[in-house]
Write an enzyme that holds these catalytic residues in place. Structure first.
Site, PDB file in Angstrom:
ATOM      1  N   HIS A 120       3.424   1.937   2.069  1.00  0.00           N
ATOM      2  CA  HIS A 120       3.975   2.387   3.352  1.00  0.00           C
ATOM      3  C   HIS A 120       5.497   2.238   3.400  1.00  0.00           C
ATOM      4  O   HIS A 120       6.080   1.403   2.707  1.00  0.00           O
ATOM      5  CB  HIS A 120       3.300   1.691   4.544  1.00  0.00           C
ATOM      6  CG  HIS A 120       3.638   0.246   4.732  1.00  0.00           C
ATOM      7  ND1 HIS A 120       2.728  -0.666   5.228  1.00  0.00           N
ATOM      8  CD2 HIS A 120       4.772  -0.470   4.527  1.00  0.00           C
ATOM      9  CE1 HIS A 120       3.292  -1.853   5.309  1.00  0.00           C
ATOM     10  NE2 HIS A 120       4.543  -1.765   4.897  1.00  0.00           N
ATOM     11  N   GLU A 152       1.520   4.248   7.392  1.00  0.00           N
ATOM     12  CA  GLU A 152       0.471   3.814   6.481  1.00  0.00           C
ATOM     13  C   GLU A 152      -0.083   5.016   5.700  1.00  0.00           C
ATOM     14  O   GLU A 152       0.157   6.169   6.083  1.00  0.00           O
ATOM     15  CB  GLU A 152      -0.653   3.157   7.295  1.00  0.00           C
ATOM     16  CG  GLU A 152      -0.202   1.954   8.121  1.00  0.00           C
ATOM     17  CD  GLU A 152       0.020   0.676   7.290  1.00  0.00           C
ATOM     18  OE1 GLU A 152       0.318   0.765   6.087  1.00  0.00           O
ATOM     19  OE2 GLU A 152      -0.105  -0.419   7.871  1.00  0.00           O
ATOM     20  N   ASN A 182       0.829  -1.215   0.000  1.00  0.00           N
ATOM     21  CA  ASN A 182       0.000   0.000   0.000  1.00  0.00           C
ATOM     22  C   ASN A 182       0.860   1.260   0.000  1.00  0.00           C
ATOM     23  O   ASN A 182       0.357   2.354   0.203  1.00  0.00           O
ATOM     24  CB  ASN A 182      -0.943   0.004   1.210  1.00  0.00           C
ATOM     25  CG  ASN A 182      -0.194   0.060   2.532  1.00  0.00           C
ATOM     26  OD1 ASN A 182       1.041   0.094   2.553  1.00  0.00           O
ATOM     27  ND2 ASN A 182      -0.927   0.072   3.636  1.00  0.00           N
TER      28      ASN A 182
HETATM   29  C1  F6R Z   1       9.647  -3.354   7.975  1.00  0.00           C
HETATM   30  C2  F6R Z   1       9.160  -2.174   7.263  1.00  0.00           C
HETATM   31  C3  F6R Z   1       8.099  -2.325   6.224  1.00  0.00           C
HETATM   32  C4  F6R Z   1       8.507  -3.293   5.106  1.00  0.00           C
HETATM   33  C5  F6R Z   1       7.381  -3.460   4.097  1.00  0.00           C
HETATM   34  C6  F6R Z   1       7.722  -4.481   3.025  1.00  0.00           C
HETATM   35  O1  F6R Z   1      10.595  -2.970   8.939  1.00  0.00           O
HETATM   36  O2  F6R Z   1       9.583  -1.109   7.536  1.00  0.00           O
HETATM   37  O3  F6R Z   1       7.814  -1.069   5.668  1.00  0.00           O
HETATM   38  O4  F6R Z   1       9.651  -2.830   4.470  1.00  0.00           O
HETATM   39  O5  F6R Z   1       6.204  -3.856   4.730  1.00  0.00           O
HETATM   40  O6  F6R Z   1       7.805  -5.744   3.601  1.00  0.00           O
HETATM   41  P1  F6R Z   1       8.363  -6.979   2.782  1.00  0.00           P
HETATM   42  O7  F6R Z   1       9.815  -6.727   2.570  1.00  0.00           O
HETATM   43  O8  F6R Z   1       8.153  -8.166   3.686  1.00  0.00           O
HETATM   44  O9  F6R Z   1       7.603  -7.030   1.511  1.00  0.00           O
END
Ligand code: F6R
Length: 243
Positions: A139, A144, A137
């Site tokens: 973030h 968010e 999304n």
């Molecule tokens: C985790 C973080 C999140 C992840 C994001 C992508 O510390 O800051 O913003 O980077 O949710 O997660 P993955 O890499 O599991 O797709």
């Protein structure tokens, strides 16, 4: 500078990003890094562990601040970000444990913990380099959609879409925490340089939206990076739709 670096796959990204991290440490032994969890950084952390074991890099003076931490998980839970970081990076490198910073999910007062974390980062920072992933999304950290660009470390309610995305790491959706502490967008933006890594086909839609934006759009928190001035976006072919 806002550069998009197209790579073949996650291995190539891991090589390039770990090299950038290692060169940063060579230049300044006490470099400070902002670090993510999730599946995206795992190949990078593997490469750093390997290189440290082979004596190519030492983290003895390095300082780290993690972006975020779940609230409400038992301290020994596999998915607690503290445990994730120990397992995937810190236990395999020669970092001084007192230089590791992760929001404390066992604190009595979470808002106070967020405030103290921000203060400690501001006292020791700014980060020389922040490594980020991106949520489906848009973030960054757990900021968010709708989060202000001026936000600092805070307690956040994790959106339903992120809980669903992260449920792949848990036995069921009910087990995914509803709250977390995250560095704010302004905290992240204070880093001197930012690398955001976007890999895999699940990120195709958000990568496409992200790269089309010209200015900060609160619906896609990662677009704050367009205002930064020293950002590299590493993408793999899968995320680019095979291109
Ligand atoms: C985790 C973080 C999140 C992840 C994001 C992508 O510390 O800051 O913003 O980077 O949710 O997660 P993955 O890499 O599991 O797709």
């Amino acid at each position: 500078m806002f550069r998009v670096i197209k790579c073949k796959n996650k291995t190539e990204i891991a090589e390039k990003v770990s090299l950038r991290i290692e060169n940063q440490i060579k230049r300044k032994k006490s470099s400070l890094f902002i670090l993510p969890t999730g599946s995206t950084p795992v190949p990078i952390y593997k490469k750093l562990v390997k290189d440290c074991k082979e004596g190519k890099v030492s983290f003895k003076k390095v300082k780290t601040f993690n972006l975020d931490e779940y609230l409400g998980l038992p301290s020994d839970h596999y998915e607690r970000y503290y445990n994730f970081m120990m397992r995937n990076l810190f236990s395999g490198i020669d970092i001084n444990p007192s230089n590791i910073n992760i929001p404390n999910s066992e604190a009595k007062n979470f808002s106070r913990e967020a405030k103290n974390y921000e203060q400690k980062y501001r006292d020791e920072g700014p980060a020389d380099l922040a490594i980020l992933g991106i949520g489906r999304n848009g973030h960054i950290g757990f900021n968010e959609p709708g989060t202000g660009i001026d936000s600092v470390t805070h307690v956040v309610s994790i959106s339903e879409s992120t809980r669903i995305a992260n449920s792949r790491f848990f036995d069921s959706l009910e087990q995914v925490p509803k709250k977390a502490i995250t560095m704010g967008i302004d905290t992240i933006m204070s880093a001197k340089e930012i690398i955001i890594v976007i890999t895999g086909k699940d990120k195709r839609i958000i990568l496409d939206r992200f790269l089309k934006e010209k200015d900060f759009d609160p619906d896609i928190p990662a677009t704050a990076l367009l205002k930064h001035g020293n950002v590299k976006v590493y993408v793999d072919r899968e995320a680019m739709g095979g291109k």
